[in-house]
Structures are given as structure tokens and as C-alpha cells.
Design an enzyme around this catalytic site. Sequence first.
Site, PDB file in Angstrom:
ATOM      1  N   ARG A   1      41.342  44.016  29.161  1.00 38.35           N
ATOM      2  CA  ARG A   1      42.761  44.168  28.841  1.00 38.35           C
ATOM      3  C   ARG A   1      42.987  44.438  27.356  1.00 38.35           C
ATOM      4  O   ARG A   1      44.017  44.997  26.985  1.00 38.35           O
ATOM      5  CB  ARG A   1      43.554  42.955  29.338  1.00 38.35           C
ATOM      6  CG  ARG A   1      43.624  42.893  30.871  1.00 38.35           C
ATOM      7  CD  ARG A   1      44.326  41.656  31.379  1.00 38.35           C
ATOM      8  NE  ARG A   1      43.709  40.431  30.935  1.00 38.35           N
ATOM      9  CZ  ARG A   1      42.802  39.738  31.623  1.00 38.35           C
ATOM     10  NH1 ARG A   1      42.414  40.162  32.798  1.00 38.35           N
ATOM     11  NH2 ARG A   1      42.305  38.621  31.141  1.00 38.35           N
TER      12      ARG A   1
ATOM     13  N   GLU B   1      32.541  27.762  30.373  1.00 36.62           N
ATOM     14  CA  GLU B   1      32.613  26.543  31.172  1.00 36.62           C
ATOM     15  C   GLU B   1      31.537  26.506  32.255  1.00 36.62           C
ATOM     16  O   GLU B   1      30.983  25.467  32.563  1.00 36.62           O
ATOM     17  CB  GLU B   1      34.007  26.448  31.805  1.00 36.62           C
ATOM     18  CG  GLU B   1      34.258  25.160  32.531  1.00 36.62           C
ATOM     19  CD  GLU B   1      35.675  25.073  33.072  1.00 36.62           C
ATOM     20  OE1 GLU B   1      35.950  24.119  33.792  1.00 36.62           O
ATOM     21  OE2 GLU B   1      36.500  25.968  32.776  1.00 36.62           O
TER      22      GLU B   1
END
Length: 175
Positions: free
Chosen positions: A61, A98
Site C-alpha cells: 500500500r 509476532e
Amino acid sequence: MNTKLLLDNLRTIPDFPKKGINFRDVTTLYKNGACMQEMTNALYELYKDKGITKIVGIESRGFIMASALAARLGCGVVLARKPGKLPATVIKESFSKEYGVDTVEMHIDSITPDDVVLIHDDLLATGGTAKATYKLVQHFHPKKVYMNFIIEITDEGLHGRDEFKDIELTTLLTI
């Protein structure tokens, strides 16, 4: 800048990609011509006098506004991509996420020491991808580096900005 216009057109998707996360969907800003114009104008005003020669757009993006702003500033666009997407010789930087490790890559001839670089992405949350991209850009020893995001998320205990104490960082919206 018309912050209300942007906030009114920003879609939030609860529990995506997992429960407890409010996903900020900037595609609703990109599909609206007035929002695109507003963001492009705001970014242009922030960077028109900085001497930017290259804008690094972070996959994927970040490519959109990097390209729109580069056209307005008359500078080049460099892509920071996921592994295996760039066809020529690359340098890479890995970072922890993560759920494991990820990597960003750039062509080895993307930036010169004479360049003034703006790193751009749509969203700053934890700052992992942006920090890896910043490290990549530093390998080229450009004259100056700036960083920009459309949205900075702070409402979920995220502190991505803390990763960038030594760089001028701007955002259009803080949530």
C-alpha cells in the site's frame, strides 16, 4: 488538511485479521478521488521544500501514495518489497514479527549517497517493517532520510514512533 474527510472515509474492520484487532483499511481512502487529492496535497506541502529525490514505497500500500507524491515532486520511486519480487540483485533486511521473521528487499542500485529519501507507508503500528526499510536505506548512506505514514495507530497501545528517534517522521492521521 481536511482530517474529517479522511476519517469519515477510513474503514475500520473489527477483529481482522484476528480477534481484538481493529484493521484500518486505507483502500477506502484510495478509491475516493477527494481523499486521494487531499492526501497528495498534504504530503506535497510537507515535502515540497525538502529536496526529495527518491521516495521509498513499502509493499504494497505504500506504493500508491509514494507514486502519487513522486509524480507531484518530480522525483523517483523505489520499491521496498517482500522477498523474491524484485528481478535484479537486492540487499535485504530481516526483522522479527509476532509470528516469526519477515524480510524486505531493495535493488542494490536504488539509492545513491546524493539522494534525499522519503520512506512512505500507509500505516505505522509496531514499526517493524518500516524500521527494516529504514535500515536498508541507511546502507546507501543518502544525504538525508525522512519518513511518512498516512495513519499512525496509538489507540491500541502501539508505539511504532518510538523506533524512530533519529528521523523526522510525519503522519497525516493519528488514531
